[in-house]
Design an enzyme around this catalytic site. Structure first.
Site, short mmCIF file in Angstrom:
data_model
loop_
_atom_site.label_atom_id
_atom_site.label_comp_id
_atom_site.label_asym_id
_atom_site.label_seq_id
_atom_site.Cartn_x
_atom_site.Cartn_y
_atom_site.Cartn_z
CG HIS A 185 -12.04 9.63 -4.14
ND1 HIS A 185 -13.24 9.54 -4.78
CD2 HIS A 185 -12.09 10.77 -3.40
CE1 HIS A 185 -14.01 10.56 -4.44
NE2 HIS A 185 -13.32 11.34 -3.61
CG HIS A 226 -15.32 3.35 -2.17
ND1 HIS A 226 -15.89 2.79 -3.28
CD2 HIS A 226 -15.05 4.64 -2.49
CE1 HIS A 226 -15.96 3.70 -4.24
NE2 HIS A 226 -15.47 4.84 -3.78
CG ASP A 230 -15.52 -0.72 -3.19
OD1 ASP A 230 -15.80 -1.84 -3.66
OD2 ASP A 230 -16.35 -0.01 -2.60
#
Length: 294
Positions: A185, A226, A230
């Site tokens: 993302h 996450h 990350d």
């Protein structure tokens, strides 16, 4: 008045035809890069789905972000996806506006096809690094459906090749586990923001874009999709990738000054210089006859 409107409509139509023909010519020259970039999006999805077969649920790792940010909860985890969807669609709408820009304001700074080639190059380079990283070490997913006790935390071995190639769509896309470091993302978000930062013209939109990227980062951690690492790795990796790819790729021609070379849709080689000059001026947002403009 009628004559003026008709004359302006004729110029607008010529500009639309010239712009469209130029972009088509650029696409014909660069279709291999565009197709390769789009195909790699499927490869990236296939790799992210494949790691789910290797995922083993376990206790959630200690994370500084989990101590600092309150958990949104499973019923509010969709907020993060809503922000990402807004960023994704906003970039598409901004690009659409920029594509229509020459038809409205008679000027265009960059070519659409060349921008998307560059965006796909950023995405592919970042996604290659991401695939290498999350296959190197599979961490227990912090997402709700990836935790111990969830039926979706582990995938049964595929019964056929088709099941793998189709990524168990749509369940395999929505309920993936194991592809953690680093956030996909954030790759898309940062690539879009960095692209507009360089080629966009509205300062307020740039500021809002960076603010949304920060909010998106916090929401991803708060929704437990996450770990904080990350997000942190994505922030510096994508920025470095964009920096080095920009160094390797030739700079996009800036059309705003009217000096950049333009690929004109010439049907024959014996076009006179006047026609070439008119097309060049139309594509760069200048009127062919300055006396026609009030």
């Amino acid at each position: 008045m009628t004559l003026y409107i008709g004359r302006e409509a004729s110029k607008l139509w010529k500009r639309i035809c010239a712009e469209t023909a130029t972009e088509i010519n650029l696409l014909l020259d660069n279709w291999k890069y565009v197709l390769a970039g789009l195909f790699f999006q499927y490869i990236h999805g296939l790799a992210a789905h494949g790691v789910h077969y290797l995922h083993r649920p376990g206790p959630t790792l200690q994370d500084l972000g989990y101590f600092l940010l309150p958990e949104l909860g499973q019923d509010k985890a969709y907020i993060s996806e809503m922000v990402f969807t807004f960023v994704f669609l906003s970039f598409a709408l901004v690009r659409l506006f920029l594509d229509l820009h020459p038809f409205i304001f008679k000027s265009k700074k960059i070519y659409t096809v060349l921008v998307w080639c560059r965006v796909l190059a950023f995405l592919v380079a970042s996604q290659i690094l991401r695939i290498i990283t999350f296959y190197s070490t599979q961490l227990p997913g912090p997402n709700y459906h990836c935790r111990e006790g969830s039926k979706l935390a582990r995938l049964p071995k595929p019964s056929n090749v088709q099941e793998v190639l189709l990524i168990n769509f749509p369940q395999g896309v929505v309920y993936g586990c194991g592809d953690l470091i680093f956030s996909s993302h954030m790759i898309f978000t940062l690539v879009f923001v960095l692209t507009y930062q360089k080629y966009g013209t509205r300062r307020c939109i740039k500021q809002c874009a960076w603010l949304l990227a920060i909010i998106q980062s916090l929401l991803i951690v708060a929704s437990r999709k996450h770990y904080t690492v990350d997000i942190a790795v994505a922030w510096y990796t994508v920025n470095l990738v964009v920096f080095f790819v920009n160094k390797k790729l030739p700079e996009l021609p800036d059309r705003s000054n009217g000096n950049s070379p333009v690929l004109l849709p010439l049907s024959t080689k014996d076009k006179d210089s006047k026609t070439k000059e008119e097309n060049h001026k139309l594509l760069n947002g200048n009127s062919v006859d300055h006396a026609d403009w009030p």
